[in-house]
Enzyme design. Structure first.
Site, PDB file in Angstrom:
ATOM      1  N   ARG A 156       1.026  -1.128   0.176  1.00 13.79           N
ATOM      2  CA  ARG A 156       0.132   0.002  -0.039  1.00 13.79           C
ATOM      3  C   ARG A 156       0.681   1.420  -0.078  1.00 13.79           C
ATOM      4  NH1 ARG A 156      -3.421  -2.416  -2.429  1.00 13.79           N
ATOM      5  NH2 ARG A 156      -5.042  -3.412  -1.212  1.00 13.79           N
ATOM      6  N   GLU A 170       1.765   1.722  -3.510  1.00 14.02           N
ATOM      7  CA  GLU A 170       0.690   2.047  -4.063  1.00 14.02           C
ATOM      8  C   GLU A 170       0.438   3.685  -3.932  1.00 14.02           C
ATOM      9  OE1 GLU A 170      -3.793   0.584  -4.912  1.00 14.02           O
ATOM     10  OE2 GLU A 170      -3.078   0.738  -2.864  1.00 14.02           O
ATOM     11  N   SER A 181      14.880  15.754   0.635  1.00 16.18           N
ATOM     12  CA  SER A 181      16.180  14.723   1.278  1.00 16.18           C
ATOM     13  C   SER A 181      15.315  13.554   2.125  1.00 16.18           C
ATOM     14  CB  SER A 181      17.162  15.684   2.272  1.00 16.18           C
ATOM     15  OG  SER A 181      17.978  14.913   2.788  1.00 16.18           O
TER      16      SER A 181
END
Length: 146
Positions: free
Chosen positions: A87, A90, A113
């Site tokens: 996830r 995703e 960063s």
């Protein structure tokens, strides 16, 4: 001792003692996400932090030495099978271009960063189901021209 062996010993000691990452964080004075990353072998710890954590977990100096070694930061390029990690991939896959555009609109051409960086995880209680709040806090690094 390599980072994988170190990780297994730390995780076994953590489970044996019944400690959470928050418990260990409080014991050594470092953020839970950073400390977990060290224990997973993705960051190195200063000697005093490594020694203190090994004292708390009752692990020997060889584990502390492995924690201070500089890691090789890489990950498997395969799509992860663990649902939570998938996830997160995703989220970046769906929202990555959007986040890039919004960040660059606000800051200019550059990156966030992951070195000058902190991350925190919070639980937000909600009657419809508890929520996860991830805070990613990285310094903006503008691209330079020459």
């Amino acid at each position: 001792m390599n980072k994988v062996e170190m990780h297994h010993l730390i995780m076994a000691a953590k489970a044996r003692k019944g400690f959470s990452w928050d418990d260990l964080s409080a014991a050594v004075g470092k953020a839970p996400v950073w400390l977990a990353s060290v224990c997973y072998g993705m960051n190195s710890a200063p000697q005093e932090v490594a020694a203190h954590l090994c004292e708390v977990l009752e692990l020997d100096a060889e584990v502390a030495t492995a924690m201070t070694a500089y890691p090789v930061k890489g990950w498997d390029q395969a799509i992860p099978q663990d649902p939570l990690i998938y996830r997160l991939y995703e989220v970046v896959g769906v929202y990555g271009p959007t986040l890039k555009d919004v960040i660059q609109e606000k800051f200019g051409d550059g990156i966030m960063s992951a070195i000058d960086f902190s991350m925190h995880v919070e639980k937000i209680e909600d009657p419809k189901g508890d929520r996860v709040l991830l805070t990613l806090n990285g310094k903006f690094l503008p691209y330079r021209s020459w």
